[in-house]
Design a protein around this motif. Structure first.
Motif, mmCIF file in Angstrom:
data_model
loop_
_atom_site.group_PDB
_atom_site.id
_atom_site.type_symbol
_atom_site.label_atom_id
_atom_site.label_comp_id
_atom_site.label_asym_id
_atom_site.label_seq_id
_atom_site.Cartn_x
_atom_site.Cartn_y
_atom_site.Cartn_z
ATOM 1 N N VAL A 274 -51.139 0.556 26.574
ATOM 2 C CA VAL A 274 -50.507 0.400 25.255
ATOM 3 C C VAL A 274 -49.458 1.470 24.980
ATOM 4 N N LEU A 275 -49.609 2.670 25.552
ATOM 5 C CA LEU A 275 -48.719 3.783 25.244
ATOM 6 C C LEU A 275 -47.694 4.010 26.349
ATOM 7 N N ARG A 276 -46.667 4.770 26.020
ATOM 8 C CA ARG A 276 -45.568 5.038 26.947
ATOM 9 C C ARG A 276 -44.951 6.395 26.645
ATOM 10 N N ASN A 277 -44.113 6.893 27.568
ATOM 11 C CA ASN A 277 -43.222 8.001 27.271
ATOM 12 C C ASN A 277 -42.015 7.421 26.544
ATOM 13 N N ALA A 278 -41.803 7.863 25.302
ATOM 14 C CA ALA A 278 -40.828 7.203 24.430
ATOM 15 C C ALA A 278 -39.545 8.012 24.329
ATOM 16 N N PRO A 279 -38.402 7.408 24.658
ATOM 17 C CA PRO A 279 -37.128 8.131 24.520
ATOM 18 C C PRO A 279 -36.772 8.352 23.059
ATOM 19 N N GLN A 280 -36.111 9.458 22.805
ATOM 20 C CA GLN A 280 -35.587 9.746 21.469
ATOM 21 C C GLN A 280 -34.261 10.466 21.625
ATOM 22 N N SER A 281 -33.378 10.308 20.647
ATOM 23 C CA SER A 281 -32.075 10.956 20.708
ATOM 24 C C SER A 281 -31.509 11.118 19.316
ATOM 25 N N SER A 282 -30.572 12.043 19.193
ATOM 26 C CA SER A 282 -29.893 12.281 17.920
ATOM 27 C C SER A 282 -28.462 12.708 18.217
ATOM 28 N N HIS A 283 -27.508 12.079 17.538
ATOM 29 C CA HIS A 283 -26.093 12.412 17.685
ATOM 30 C C HIS A 283 -25.487 12.539 16.296
ATOM 31 N N ASN A 284 -24.824 13.660 16.049
ATOM 32 C CA ASN A 284 -24.258 13.917 14.726
ATOM 33 C C ASN A 284 -22.904 14.594 14.873
ATOM 34 N N ILE A 285 -21.948 14.151 14.086
ATOM 35 C CA ILE A 285 -20.629 14.750 14.080
ATOM 36 C C ILE A 285 -20.194 14.974 12.641
#
Length: 982
Positions: A274-285
């Motif tokens: 049921v679980l996974r390694n989950a990608p996350q990201s943030s981009h701000n300008i």
């Protein structure tokens, strides 16, 4: 000799660095700006350094003193006087409808700079300030798009809400998930009675967020980004195939364990499925700048967090524009406007995690396109089928901001008028795919997991909050006297409405998920509703200082609220301060650079109840008999207290602030006492009055929180370019219900078949666990025969739990329950460390608490004896050939709530570890970049805990927190990031 002919060998700059009194300062760092070359001053403050040319800039820096930059030019002798750095004391903090110098504040205010928040790859800024503020407990969750819970100086209510008020650039709100972290300039938390300036919204503290604004000068461009992944941490190891089958022989003897309907001889790990390694990201300008008459700040951000559950995801787009225009020398227009769009696919916590924890390890999750049929084995439904057949999508569009005019006819008078608004459009659509329990769907036929009809439900709601505030501020100094006086009015209105509906047999094609394509029948529904709340307030405050030494702050706010029949409430506060370090008898000492004693008293309010809590409502279409016939009529069917009023919190605070040892050591010590009166609770009423619940909600309770707060921070420079700081904070808090006058003790915290496991009553903390006291394990039949037992004696066997007969009546029942602690910690703390050397920086934060309890609800929740068990329990449980004094042989649906399931909630966690490198400006100048920093970071890297479950950090309401039942797994984050400035 011409200046242009000067070489490194020709120029040697020397001199002496002294303090304001003329004494030599040893260890001052002297470096050539943009290079790694430099030296330090000797024991008497003298120095000598070779430079490359007259254009070189020497940077003089020393902990506790203001950094100075000097152009070499033609000078060969430089004598420098260093000024003490009082930036922390002179920095401006937001105090509500205005600002003050930190040194002049008489209340208890915690502050974190925006530059400290940007380092953390988290969705909400409150997650980034965890561990950094005394008296502020932040309970985070790994679930995407969840808002951390904040408790300021304990829990002060049971039924009227315990969350603080958020104020974002003047906009009052309960939700800050729409804010881009890189846009934040600072966060202030008003912890004491100074929050009374916000009246009926302030009883649980006030969190003030100020966003960035532009500055006159060259246009600045900033790009901040990070990318990484999250993973579930501290997963509980479940029993393997052999342990599970061994347990079934005791728990379900009638189950066919010799030849069960198995399709695998391997252990199935449902968490892996049921679980996974989950990608996350943030981009701000962001882009900022301006001229003499106007400034601007514009930013955009995109954040993604896919969640550790396979079907979970969240995406957010943000946009902000903060502008200021000087229409004339006296009139200024400003605005702070933001837009956010959230797109989330959540997971249903109850079915998902409860099923994963209980699922049998001998049935496969999925083979090809067919699902393992756990329900045919007398177990739960298949968790994989549960999440893959459910598609929920929540879209949230939010506009927030304010526009304001400021007029200063003279320098000491300011008239402010602002209009603030918060507009939300929300759409929630859930589609449940149909499936049958046949061979086409399941590996084995049979069982009770089925959904014969697809189901579609849709809810759309919108809300609008506007606040119109008008204030006049008088700010003038008369010789030794400084006076700031504010008076104003605040008008607030909140409206909301929703419409919802559901249908069955909607096609499986996502392009056809509309209510109009389904079948309206008895399973369908339609509904709509709304709310209206209004407040009118008047506020005034005066700040007075004499010789910058004796301080006085007093305010009063009058609030009128539509939520009560008694419309008006009055909330005063008084604060005093004494800057001891300004006294003449302190001038000759050199130990303390600053010392201030302060105290405050005030009354705050809480009107966080339903708008109709005091309004009698009537039920329609009720049948009754008249003249030998039946007709339909209308009747009032509930009883309400029409004199309901807001809860009132009286708070006393005394504090000492100090800076010492050459501005290297700073700290605060606070004592507070916070008592909430007229708190809401239920009073039992006779059934003859006709109320269906036989209870009346009224103001009859009192809560008290008392405690101490300690904060210390040390900063120093060991050698040239090597600086460090270490700080810590500690909060001690005691919470209790001190007066429930004639009310019914509040029961809450449902744990399946065990019922309600918390009780809030006089003399106990809010949400205390109220259970039987487990005192061991029955080892033989003789012990059973000689002891009182729970339930029928014939059903008790050796290996079952033994309970204490509290009232000595020879029977174990609910009358023998005891108070077994609360989820509220007796103390919580944070430790913050930072190092910097030659462009490298290292930061570490530690967070923890002690003295609280957790109820292991998932372990106690068992409706089926075929549910799986934890590996640790499988090894430790009582067995005939391996007796135990602590763990019973089985846990069934008949096992009552007891101290066996109550565990320590104490923990300590490495909350953040970040290593960064700032590229030297001499390198960046070649590519026209002003600043560049690279970093690697990890959140929640390590946790030391006593609790055997997933996490001792659990969110929930004030009456039922601290029960681990369906908690989202705690997550660990690894990320790399980049900060660029142009």
């Amino acid at each position: 000799m011409k200046v242009a002919d000067i070489t490194v060998a020709d120029i040697t700059v020397s001199g002496k660095v002294v303090d304001a009194q003329g004494g030599g300062l040893p260890g001052v760092s002297i470096s050539i700006k943009g290079t790694t070359r430099g030296t330090t001053s000797n024991v008497d403050g003298t120095f000598q350094l070779s430079v490359t040319g007259p254009e070189d800039v020497l940077v003089f820096s020393f902990i506790g003193y203001t950094t100075q930059e000097v152009v070499v030019g033609t000078q060969t002798v430089l004598n420098i006087t260093m000024a003490e750095d009082n930036q922390t004391l002179n920095e401006v903090v937001v105090v509500g409808y205005g600002t003050q110098r930190k040194r002049d504040v008489t209340g208890s205010i915690a502050r974190v700079q925006g530059d400290d928040i940007i380092k953390y790859p988290v969705q909400t800024p409150t997650q980034a300030i965890q561990s950094k503020m005394a008296g502020v407990q932040i309970i985070a969750s790994g679930q995407p798009n969840s808002q951390p819970q904040i408790r300021v100086r304990g829990t002060g209510s049971a039924l009227a809400g315990v969350n603080p008020l958020y104020v974002v650039d003047g906009v009052l709100t309960d939700d800050i998930r729409n804010i881009n972290n890189t846009d934040i300039l600072s966060i202030e938390v008003l912890k004491d009675a100074s929050a009374a300036i916000y009246g009926v919204r302030a009883a649980n503290g006030v969190v003030i967020i100020t966003t960035r604004k532009g500055k006159s000068g060259a246009t600045q461009v900033r790009y901040d980004a990070n990318i990484g992944f999250r993973q579930a941490s501290n997963l509980v190891q479940m029993a393997n195939r052999d342990q599970y089958i061994s347990y079934l022989r005791d728990a379900a003897p009638n189950q066919n364990v010799s030849n069960p309907p198995l399709t695998t001889d391997q252990t199935v790990n449902w968490y892996d499925l049921v679980l996974r390694n989950a990608p996350q990201s943030s981009h701000n300008i962001s882009i900022s700048g301006g001229g003499e008459r106007n400034t601007f700040f514009i930013s955009g951000g995109y954040f993604t967090d896919y969640g550790v559950v396979n079907t979970n995801d969240f995406k957010r787009l943000t946009f902000r524009a903060n502008n200021e225009v000087k229409i004339s020398n006296k009139l200024t227009f400003s605005n702070q406007l933001s837009f956010s769009r959230g797109n989330e696919r959540p997971v249903e916590l109850g079915d998902t995690y409860r099923s994963v924890y209980r699922a049998s390890p001998i049935v496969p999750g999925k083979v090809g396109e067919k699902y393992g049929n756990l329900s045919a084995f007398g177990n739960v439904g298949n968790p994989l089928l549960g999440i893959e057949s459910r598609n929920q999508r929540i879209l949230n569009n939010r506009f927030q901001g304010n526009v304001a005019l400021d007029y200063k006819p003279v320098e000491w008078l300011r008239l402010h008028s602002g209009f603030n608004t918060d507009l939300v459009f929300n759409r929630d659509r859930t589609y449940l795919r149909s499936f049958e329990n046949d061979a086409n769907t399941f590996i084995t036929a049979g069982g009770n997991q089925r959904r014969q009809n697809s189901q579609l439900s849709l809810t759309e709601n919108k809300s609008l909050r506007y606040i119109f505030d008008n204030t006049v501020t008088f700010d003038k100094t008369f010789g030794k006297h400084g006076v700031t006086f504010l008076v104003g009015s605040v008008t607030e209105q909140f409206t909301s409405d929703f419409i919802s509906g559901s249908r069955i047999n909607v096609p499986n094609n996502p392009n056809q998920w509309y209510l109009g394509l389904g079948n309206p029948d008895q399973q369908s529904s339609n509904n709509s509703g709304g709310d209206l709340q209004t407040r009118q307030s008047f506020v005034s405050r005066i700040n007075y200082s004499l010789n910058d030494r004796y301080l006085l702050n007093a305010s009063i706010r009058a609030d009128g609220s539509s939520k009560f029949r008694e419309r008006w409430g009055y909330f005063p506060t008084v604060g005093i301060g004494w800057v001891i370090s300004e006294e003449n008898f302190m001038k000759s000492q050199s130990l303390f650079n600053f010392m201030k004693l302060r105290g405050s008293w005030g009354i705050l309010g809480n009107d966080n109840i339903e708008s109709s809590a005091y309004i009698l409502t009537a039920a329609v279409n009720i049948p009754y008999f008249f003249n030998n016939g039946q007709t339909l009529g209308t009747a009032i069917q509930d009883i309400k207290d029409q004199q309901l009023k807001w809860e009132r919190t009286e708070q006393i605070d005394a504090g000492l602030e100090f800076v010492m040892l050459g501005n290297k050591l700073s700290g605060e010590i606070d004592y507070y006492s916070k008592t909430t009166r007229d708190a809401l609770a239920y009073r039992i009423i006779p059934a003859i009055f006709g109320d269906p619940d036989n209870q009346l909600l009224t103001n009859i309770a009192s809560f008290r929180n008392r405690g101490f707060e300690f904060s210390l921070n040390w900063k120093d420079e060991i050698k040239k370019g090597f600086t460090y700081s270490i700080g810590g904070n500690l909060t001690l808090n005691k919470n209790e219900l001190v007066g429930l006058n004639g009310g019914q003790a509040l029961l809450a915290g449902s744990v399946g078949q065990q019922g309600l496991v918390t009780r809030t009553d006089n003399g106990q903390p809010v949400g205390s666990f109220y259970v039987l006291n487990a005192i061991g394990i029955f080892q033989n039949q003789a012990e059973i025969d000689a002891s009182p037992v729970f339930g029928t004696r014939a059903n008790v066997r050796p290996g079952d739990l033994k309970y204490q007969d509290i009232n000595n009546d020879g029977v174990i029942n609910t009358d023998d329950r005891i108070y077994a602690g609360s989820y509220q910690p007796k103390l919580y703390y944070g430790i913050n460390l930072s190092l910097s050397y030659l462009g490298f920086d290292l930061a570490a934060d530690v967070y923890g608490n002690a003295g609280n309890k957790i109820y292991n609800g998932k372990k106690a929740f068992r409706f089926e004896n075929t549910d799986n068990i934890e590996a640790a329990y499988a090894d430790a449980r009582w067995q005939q050939d391996r007796p135990s004094q602590t763990d019973p042989r089985i846990i069934t649906s008949a096992t009552p709530a007891s101290t066996y399931f109550v565990e320590s909630g104490s923990f300590v966690r490495l909350n953040n570890l970040t290593l960064g490198y700032t590229v030297p400006s001499s390198v960046l100048s070649k590519v026209k970049i002003q600043t560049a920093r690279l970093y690697v970071t990890s959140q929640n890297l390590f946790t030391a805990k006593k609790f055997s479950g997933f996490s001792p950090e659990l969110q929930g309401g004030p009456l039922e927190s601290g029960i681990e039942l369906n908690a989202y797994p705690t997550t660990r984050t690894f990320a790399v990031g980049l900060n660029l400035g142009f």
